[in-house]
Write an enzyme that holds these catalytic residues in place. Sequence first.
Site, PDB file in Angstrom:
ATOM      1  N   ASP A   1       0.749  -1.223  -0.107  1.00 33.52           N
ATOM      2  CA  ASP A   1       0.149   0.039   0.012  1.00 33.52           C
ATOM      3  C   ASP A   1       0.816   1.379  -0.071  1.00 33.52           C
ATOM      4  OD1 ASP A   1      -2.377   1.540  -0.121  1.00 33.52           O
ATOM      5  OD2 ASP A   1      -2.658   1.501   2.446  1.00 33.52           O
TER       6      ASP A   1
ATOM      7  N   ASP B   1      -3.253  -3.047  -2.285  1.00 33.14           N
ATOM      8  CA  ASP B   1      -4.595  -1.970  -2.184  1.00 33.14           C
ATOM      9  C   ASP B   1      -4.380  -1.105  -3.460  1.00 33.14           C
ATOM     10  OD1 ASP B   1      -6.821  -0.774  -1.186  1.00 33.14           O
ATOM     11  OD2 ASP B   1      -5.526   0.605   0.037  1.00 33.14           O
TER      12      ASP B   1
HETATM   13  N1  SAM Z   1      -1.161   1.541   4.556  1.00 31.45           N
HETATM   14  C1  SAM Z   1      -1.689   2.898   5.234  1.00 31.45           C
HETATM   15  C2  SAM Z   1      -3.269   2.615   5.463  1.00 31.45           C
HETATM   16  O1  SAM Z   1      -3.949   1.906   4.934  1.00 31.45           O
HETATM   17  O2  SAM Z   1      -3.206   3.296   6.829  1.00 31.45           O
HETATM   18  C3  SAM Z   1      -1.722   3.876   4.094  1.00 31.45           C
HETATM   19  C4  SAM Z   1      -0.170   4.192   3.252  1.00 31.45           C
HETATM   20  S1  SAM Z   1      -0.411   5.332   2.289  1.00 31.45           S
HETATM   21  C5  SAM Z   1      -1.535   4.981   1.019  1.00 31.45           C
HETATM   22  C6  SAM Z   1       1.270   5.101   1.504  1.00 31.45           C
HETATM   23  C7  SAM Z   1       2.315   5.588   2.433  1.00 31.45           C
HETATM   24  O3  SAM Z   1       3.652   4.947   1.793  1.00 31.45           O
HETATM   25  C8  SAM Z   1       2.706   6.963   2.462  1.00 31.45           C
HETATM   26  O4  SAM Z   1       2.632   7.284   3.767  1.00 31.45           O
HETATM   27  C9  SAM Z   1       4.021   7.145   1.846  1.00 31.45           C
HETATM   28  O5  SAM Z   1       5.071   8.163   2.457  1.00 31.45           O
HETATM   29  C10 SAM Z   1       4.666   5.640   2.031  1.00 31.45           C
HETATM   30  N2  SAM Z   1       5.634   5.360   0.874  1.00 31.45           N
HETATM   31  C11 SAM Z   1       5.609   5.519  -0.369  1.00 31.45           C
HETATM   32  N3  SAM Z   1       6.522   4.949  -1.083  1.00 31.45           N
HETATM   33  C12 SAM Z   1       7.305   4.260  -0.303  1.00 31.45           C
HETATM   34  C13 SAM Z   1       8.468   3.522  -0.182  1.00 31.45           C
HETATM   35  N4  SAM Z   1       9.084   3.082  -1.451  1.00 31.45           N
HETATM   36  N5  SAM Z   1       9.181   2.995   1.019  1.00 31.45           N
HETATM   37  C14 SAM Z   1       8.420   3.395   2.194  1.00 31.45           C
HETATM   38  N6  SAM Z   1       7.307   4.152   2.307  1.00 31.45           N
HETATM   39  C15 SAM Z   1       6.952   4.422   1.196  1.00 31.45           C
HETATM   40 MG    MG Z   2      -4.212   2.374  -0.125  1.00 29.00          MG
END
Ligand code: SAM
Ligand code: MG
Length: 214
Positions: free
Chosen positions: A141, A169
């Site tokens: 996600d 997701d």
């Molecule tokens: N899983 C969470 C929830 O449902 O509550 C939502 C996650 S949100 C959609 C995506 C998150 O992934 C963001 O906070 C972003 O900073 C982080 N992110 C994106 N790419 C990433 C990566 N390559 N490594 C670590 N974190 C990452």
């Molecule tokens: Mg999501």
Amino acid sequence: TQSTRPQRLLGAVQKNATRGDPRSVVQAIDQFCRQKEWAMNVGDEKGCILDSVVSEVNPATVLELGTYCGYSTVRIASLLPPHAKLITLEFNPDFAAIARQVIAWAGLEDKVHLIEGASGDWIPKMTEQFGVKTFDLVFLDHWKDRYLPDTMLMEECGLLRKGSILLADNVICPGTPDYLEYVRSSPRYESQYFKSHLEYTKVEDGLEKSVFLG
Ligand code: SAM
Ligand code: MG
């Protein structure tokens, strides 16, 4: 200075959720996102599908890619059997700081290992740093263009075993076309779509559950 959305989300948890009660934390966040501000949590509708997959798999080792404020982390961790380990990766330090407090408010800090860093850097270090051989369940996600390369990286690093489950997701909205094409056409996966809606909206989105066949 002005507060950020994650800080306001944490404020809603501290105001409306009971310490040590994960369900109340989830409810406080869903209420905040429906009534006040949309946020990119998996949300209540897809969250129920996530819950049922976690319960069915009953995993001892879980990897979550993308923590944000810890909403899905709390949902997953609250359903884990004793001694199970959930490792969650978040590369934004401001989000990670909020997530730590949300997870602690739910009383789940002992079940969760939150790593502040990028998936591409940490996936290759899982065995060496945390002694994890393979993951029973991976929840993808994070940023949508990373699903496919990180899945291939997990395969290369030997982190998937026959029967490991990938749950992804937002495969429709915002969408992960290259990943979907891969898990649906590869003979190494058996893949299934769970139709639902984008968090806190009526827009179609869903989760893709893929069994790694080895
Ligand atoms: N899983 C969470 C929830 O449902 O509550 C939502 C996650 S949100 C959609 C995506 C998150 O992934 C963001 O906070 C972003 O900073 C982080 N992110 C994106 N790419 C990433 C990566 N390559 N490594 C670590 N974190 C990452
Ligand atoms: Mg999501």
